[in-house]
Structure formats: structure tokens, C-alpha cells
Design an enzyme around this catalytic site. Structure first.
Site, short mmCIF file in Angstrom:
data_model
loop_
_atom_site.label_atom_id
_atom_site.label_comp_id
_atom_site.label_asym_id
_atom_site.label_seq_id
_atom_site.Cartn_x
_atom_site.Cartn_y
_atom_site.Cartn_z
N ASN A 1 1.78 -2.75 8.40
CA ASN A 1 0.90 -3.91 8.37
C ASN A 1 0.12 -4.06 9.67
OD1 ASN A 1 3.66 -4.14 8.94
ND2 ASN A 1 3.56 -6.35 9.04
N THR B 1 -3.43 -10.30 11.56
CA THR B 1 -4.23 -10.90 12.64
C THR B 1 -3.31 -11.22 13.81
OG1 THR B 1 -5.68 -11.85 10.97
CG2 THR B 1 -5.79 -12.82 13.16
N CYS C 1 -5.76 -9.31 2.96
CA CYS C 1 -6.77 -8.42 3.56
C CYS C 1 -8.10 -9.06 3.92
CB CYS C 1 -7.02 -7.25 2.62
SG CYS C 1 -5.58 -6.20 2.44
N PHE C 2 -8.72 -9.79 2.98
CA PHE C 2 -10.10 -10.22 3.21
C PHE C 2 -10.24 -10.98 4.52
CE2 PHE C 2 -11.84 -10.26 -1.44
CZ PHE C 2 -11.73 -8.89 -1.45
N GLN C 3 -9.41 -12.02 4.67
CA GLN C 3 -9.56 -12.86 5.86
C GLN C 3 -9.32 -12.06 7.14
OE1 GLN C 3 -8.58 -16.92 5.84
NE2 GLN C 3 -7.33 -16.79 7.66
N LYS C 4 -8.22 -11.33 7.16
CA LYS C 4 -7.88 -10.64 8.41
C LYS C 4 -8.91 -9.55 8.73
CE LYS C 4 -4.64 -6.94 7.17
NZ LYS C 4 -5.49 -5.79 7.38
N VAL D 1 0.83 -1.20 0.00
CA VAL D 1 0.00 0.00 0.00
C VAL D 1 0.87 1.26 0.00
CG1 VAL D 1 -1.59 1.34 1.43
CG2 VAL D 1 -2.05 -1.04 0.95
N GLY D 2 1.79 1.35 0.96
CA GLY D 2 2.62 2.55 1.08
C GLY D 2 3.38 2.86 -0.21
N1 LIG Z 1 -2.31 -5.07 0.36
C1 LIG Z 1 -3.47 -4.54 0.00
O1 LIG Z 1 -4.02 -4.82 -1.06
C2 LIG Z 1 -4.15 -3.53 0.89
C3 LIG Z 1 -5.18 -2.75 0.37
C4 LIG Z 1 -5.78 -1.81 1.19
C5 LIG Z 1 -5.35 -1.68 2.50
N2 LIG Z 1 -4.36 -2.46 3.00
C6 LIG Z 1 -3.91 -2.24 4.37
O2 LIG Z 1 -2.74 -1.45 4.35
C7 LIG Z 1 -1.86 -1.82 5.43
C8 LIG Z 1 -0.51 -2.19 4.88
O3 LIG Z 1 -0.65 -3.33 4.05
P1 LIG Z 1 0.51 -3.81 3.08
O4 LIG Z 1 -0.07 -4.88 2.24
O5 LIG Z 1 1.14 -2.62 2.43
O6 LIG Z 1 1.53 -4.42 4.16
P2 LIG Z 1 3.07 -4.78 3.94
O7 LIG Z 1 3.39 -5.81 4.95
O8 LIG Z 1 3.34 -5.04 2.49
O9 LIG Z 1 3.86 -3.43 4.31
C9 LIG Z 1 3.96 -2.90 5.58
C10 LIG Z 1 5.37 -2.37 5.79
O10 LIG Z 1 5.40 -1.64 7.01
C11 LIG Z 1 6.71 -1.78 7.56
N3 LIG Z 1 6.69 -1.44 8.98
C12 LIG Z 1 6.05 -2.06 10.00
N4 LIG Z 1 6.25 -1.40 11.16
C13 LIG Z 1 7.04 -0.34 10.88
C14 LIG Z 1 7.57 0.73 11.65
N5 LIG Z 1 7.32 0.82 12.96
N6 LIG Z 1 8.34 1.63 11.04
C15 LIG Z 1 8.60 1.54 9.71
N7 LIG Z 1 8.12 0.57 8.92
C16 LIG Z 1 7.34 -0.36 9.50
C17 LIG Z 1 7.03 -3.25 7.28
O11 LIG Z 1 8.43 -3.48 7.34
C18 LIG Z 1 6.44 -3.45 5.88
O12 LIG Z 1 7.40 -3.27 4.87
C19 LIG Z 1 -2.58 -2.95 6.16
O13 LIG Z 1 -3.29 -2.40 7.24
C20 LIG Z 1 -3.53 -3.49 5.13
O14 LIG Z 1 -4.66 -4.07 5.72
C21 LIG Z 1 -3.74 -3.36 2.20
#
Ligand SMILES: NC(=O)c1ccc[n+]([C@@H]2O[C@H](COP(=O)([O-])OP(=O)(O)OC[C@H]3O[C@@H](n4cnc5c(N)ncnc54)[C@H](O)[C@@H]3O)[C@@H](O)[C@H]2O)c1
Length: 463
Positions: free
Chosen positions: A92, A95, A277-280, A14-15
Site C-alpha cells: 500500500n 497518503t 485510490c482516486f483521492q490519494k 491488487v497483489g
Molecule cells: N485497490 C485498487 O483498486 C488498486 C488498483 C490499482 C492500483 N492500486 C495500487 O496498488 C497498491 C496496493 O493497493 P491495495 O489496494 O492492494 O492495498 P492493500 O492495503 O489492500 O494491500 C497491501 C498489502 O501490503 C502489505 N504490506 C505492506 N508492507 C509490506 C511489507 N514490507 N512486506 C510485506 N507485506 C507488506 C500489507 O500488509 C497489505 O496487506 C497501492 O499502491 C494502490 O494504489 C490499487
């Protein structure tokens, strides 16, 4: 005050993409994406833009244009927080796997760590934006931490959940169905909302930007995922009934999807949904409902997960039963390991669970996925802790050629809907397999009559 400096904590699925698009569309804003994971940041900074850690169609081109201009990736979290006017939290929220709420609640430790870090570092007023998917009312916890451990600076907390779908992230971010922004109704809250609206209006039309209170925004994201997953489980539930009755789930899906009240999207029967995402998010919703004593509400949504688990197990069972009740020592070819096409993400992929069940029956699995490595597959299986890493490594091979993967196999299982699977020389694959050659299409992707004509015993879901 116009925002000129953004920091995003978390350089994941996402980021990374969301900030790349903001940077591309807002060249006047400096965007720094930070992460603790040094390897991930190094990959985002790789001189060859094709090596960025997340595969999404179109993403490398966006990164190539903005990176080094106003888009930066770094491990220096403190510096980025200090310099930013607006901080997105995109870490992230898996769960929780321990203690109260184990297996259901969202683990908010990473969110809390971010809040504490912001509180420690910030020397001037900041807007903190929840981009991660969070349980309703999380903003009040973040606010508490910021206000009680901070340096007396003012924080505004906004909720701006992300609705992108992996595989189409760039497309979704360029033209979102809607952007949702939740904030306080105080004067300062409204000002903060407007500052975030002003960023999005650089490329999103105003009528697609929805502003709400924080709790509605937080809950809407969980609800959106629950509704989407529910559609998948609904059609999958019907797929089993179709198999018993002679109805064809694809025909049923088309017939009901033409009803404008139902709509045609997300009605494809399959081996089940995966992804992080969906499950969690549903489990999180179930946990929240339970914690308010709403047991019927919790049970209602939990059934979506139960159905999904059933569908994955049912698929593996069907393979075993069809192969004369034993797969021991038999080679089964897996086409696809990612949880869906056009992504390298394997989190919660149905393939992992189907492989796990077949490995327990001593099958030999050979996997081909255009974007997933052997190491990732091993990590996914080892995470389940069903058997030792050595046993997993012995039971699964990964071959770079699809024709080698299928050669001498008893059966093929399609686990991901990669487009390239439709273009293969299926006659050549059939000729190289042991007979009878079985094809279990877990995504209802391939052409049944064509494959049956070649000689395959073709088993789709729900027909
Ligand atoms: N993946 C998707 O399709 C999607 C879509 C919409 C929303 N989301 C939500 O977005 C959020 C992120 O999901 P994602 O898939 O990008 O996760 P991800 O695991 O790919 O990325 C999260 C990143 O955050 C970093 N991180 C964790 N704690 C940290 C800290 N204290 N300081 C710096 N970095 C840190 C991790 O190292 C990791 O690289 C979740 O809450 C998810 O539910 C995901």
C-alpha cells in the site's frame, strides 16, 4: 531466460487478484504472494475458498484452481524473495499523515522497506516490478537503495501499474484494456521488459501491451485515476446545478455521453467517489505539481477532490434539511457501506462521511451491507476520530436483514449501488417506515416513478 518463479510482496486488493490470474494463466510459473499480515495470509489459505479476504466476483474460483498448484500464500517474505526471478511490489502507498507533504504526498515507507528487504536478501540478479501506484520518479529511489545496499547483484526496475477496478477485478485482469510496462532503454532494461511482456502474452494480445519509459508509466497511472475521478466530479458538479434549474442530470449525462468525443462511461451522478485510490492519487499528483512549483496545475486537479468532498457533505445536509432540519434521535437506514458494489472494500467510502455528519447531528444509523461487517464500520468511523468509539458504537447498528434495517426508520439513504437493492419488496419496506417515508438515493439506482407511486418522498441526485 524465462521467468519461472515470481514473488509478490503485498497480498491485498491488487497483489492477491493479479497474482491469482498470473498463476492461473501461467501454470509453468510458481507464484508466491507474501505479506506481513498473518491474518490476511491465513485467510488466503483458508480451506474454504469462500473465506479469502477479498471479495471479488469470480476470484474464489480462480484461487480454487491455482492455489496449491502454482499459487502460494505465505508470510515468509525472505524465502520468497530469495527464490524469485521477478519480484512484484504491491504494497500500500497511502497518503502520508505526518511531516512534510502531510495529507497529500504518498507515504513510501512500505515501498522503501520492501526495497531494503530485497537488497538484503537477494543473492542473484532480480527484476523488481513496481505494481503499486507510485509518484513519478520513485523507481530511481528504489534503484538507489538496491544498488547501494545490495550484495552486488544486478537489479532491473520495471513499472507495471495496475488498472483493475475493484468489483470487476477478475474481468479486468482477464481482458485488460491495456497492460503498461515501463523500463530502461538499456539492453538489460529492454530484456527485462520483454520478460514481463512474455508473461502477459500468455493471455493478453500483443497489441494491448504498451511499453514506455519508466517515468511515463509511473505518471500514466496517476493521470488515469485523475481523469476518471475528474469525470465523476464533473457530472456531480452539474448535478447541483440540475437541482436548481429543473434539468435532470441523468438526461444531461445521456445527452452528452452520446457524443463519441465524450463517451458514456463514468457519467453517473452520485454522492461521490470513494475507494483507496482516486483521492490519494490525485492528492499525490497535486503534491508533485506543487513540488515543481506548478501551482496552477496543482489547483486545477485539487478541485476534483474539493468537489467530491462538497458532494458528500451536500448529501448529508440535504437529508438533515429535508427531515425538517433535525435528525436528532431519528433512525436513518443506510443501504450499503462499501465504496462501490461487488467489493467488501470500504476505504474512503462516501458512506463513512455521510454517517459521520449525521452522527454529529445525533442521528441513529442502521446499516445493511451484504459484504461489510459491524467491526469494519466501527473501524472506519473510529479512524476519523470525530467522536469516541463508544459513541460510534451507540450511534450505529448493523442488522443482517434489510427489512429490519429499514423498519421504523424516518429515511433510507442508498450509499452503494448493490444490484440486490433493486430487487427488494419496496412496498413492504415503505409500510414498515415512519411517514412521510423519505428515500435519498445517493447512487441514482432505484426507479423513481415506481417508488413515488408506492408513496416514498424520493430524492435522487441531480433531479
Ligand atoms: N485497490 C485498487 O483498486 C488498486 C488498483 C490499482 C492500483 N492500486 C495500487 O496498488 C497498491 C496496493 O493497493 P491495495 O489496494 O492492494 O492495498 P492493500 O492495503 O489492500 O494491500 C497491501 C498489502 O501490503 C502489505 N504490506 C505492506 N508492507 C509490506 C511489507 N514490507 N512486506 C510485506 N507485506 C507488506 C500489507 O500488509 C497489505 O496487506 C497501492 O499502491 C494502490 O494504489 C490499487
Amino acid at each position: 531466460m524465462k521467468i519461472t518463479n515470481i514473488c509478490c510482496i503485498g497480498a491485498g486488493y491488487v497483489g492477491g487478484p493479479t497474482m491469482a490470474i498470473i498463476a492461473l494463466k501461467c501454470p509453468h510459473i510458481k507464484v508466491t504472494v507474501v505479506d506481513l499480515n498473518e491474518k490476511r495470509i491465513a485467510a488466503w489459505n483458508d480451506a474454504d475458498v469462500n473465506n479469502i479476504p477479498i471479495y471479488e466476483p469470480g476470484l474464489s474460483a480462480v484461487v480454487a484452481e491455482a492455489r496449491g498448484r502454482n499459487l502460494f500464500f505465505s508470510t515468509d517474505v525472505d524465502k520468497a524473495i530469495d527464490e524469485a526471478d521477478m519480484i512484484f511490489i504491491s504494497v500500500n502507498t497511502p497518503t502520508k499523515m505526518y511531516g512534510v507533504g502531510k495529507g497529500m504526498a504518498a507515504d513510501l515507507k512500505y515501498i522503501e522497506l520492501c526495497a531494503r528487504q530485497i537488497a538484503r536478501v537477494a543473492k542473484d540478479d532480480k527484476i523488481v516490478v513496481e505494481k503499486s501506484t507510485l509518484p513519478v520518479r520513485t523507481a530511481s529511489a528504489i534503484k538507489d537503495i538496491l544498488n547501494h545496499t545490495g550484495n552486488g547483484v544486478q537489479f532491473q526496475i520495471l513499472s507495471n501499474p495496475e488498472f483493475l477496478a475493484e468489483g470487476t477485478a477478475v474481468e479486468d485482469l482477464f481482458a485488460p484494456d491495456r497492460v503498461l510496462i515501463g523500463g530502461d532503454s538499456t539492453l538489460e532494461g529492454k530484456k527485462a521488459i520483454q520478460q514481463l511482456v512474455d508473461i502477459y502474452t500468455n493471455w493478453v494480445s500483443k497489441d494491448r501491451i504498451l511499453t514506455t519509459n519508466v517515468w511515463s508509466s509511473e505518471l500514466s497511472k496517476l493521470t488515469a485515476n485523475a481523469f476518471l475521478a475528474q469525470r465523476v466530479s464533473s457530472i456531480n458538479a452539474l448535478s447541483e446545478l440540475c437541482e436548481k434549474t429543473g434539468a435532470d442530470v441523468n438526461e444531461v449525462a445521456k445527452a452528452i455521453g452520446m457524443d463519441s468525443r465524450i463517451g458514456s462511461k463514468f457519467l453517473k451522478a452520485s454522492v461521490g467517489f470513494g475507494g483507496s485510490c482516486f483521492q490519494k492519487d490525485i492528492l499525490n499528483l497535486v503534491y508533485i505539481a506543487k513540488s515543481y512549483g506548478l501551482d496552477e496545475v496543482a489547483d486545477y486537479w485539487e478541485q476534483v477532490i474539493i468537489m467530491n468532498d462538497h458532494q458528500k457533505r451536500r448529501f448529508a445536509k440535504n437529508i438533515i434539511k429535508t427531515l425538517y432540519n433535525t435528525v436528532s434521535g431519528k433512525k436513518i437506514a443506510f443501504l450499503g457501506w462499501a465504496f462501490k458494489k461487488d467489493t467488501n472494500d470500504t476505504r474512503e467510502s462516501a458512506a463513512i462521511y455521510v454517517a459521520n455528519d449525521l452522527l454529529s447531528e445525533q442521528a441513529n444509523i442502521s446499516v445493511y451491507d451484504p459484504k461489510v461487517s459491524f467491526d469494519q464500520i466501527q473501524m472506519d468511523l473510529n479512524y476519523l476520530e470525530t467522536r469516541s468509539p463508544e459513541e460510534n458504537a451507540n450511534g450505529v447498528q448493523v442488522v443482517a436483514s434489510v427489512y429490519e434495517t429499514c423498519k421504523n426508520s424516518h429515511a433510507i439513504a442508498v450509499l452503494t449501488e448493490w444490484d440486490e437493492f433493486k430487487t427488494y419488496d419496496w412496498q413492504k419496506i415503505y409500510d414498515s417506515m415512519l411517514k412521510p417515508a423519505f428515500l435519498f438515493d445517493g447512487r441514482n439506482l432505484l426507479n423513481k416513478s415506481e417508488l413515488e407511486r408506492i408513496g416514498f418522498v424520493y430524492k435522487a441526485i441531480g433531479s
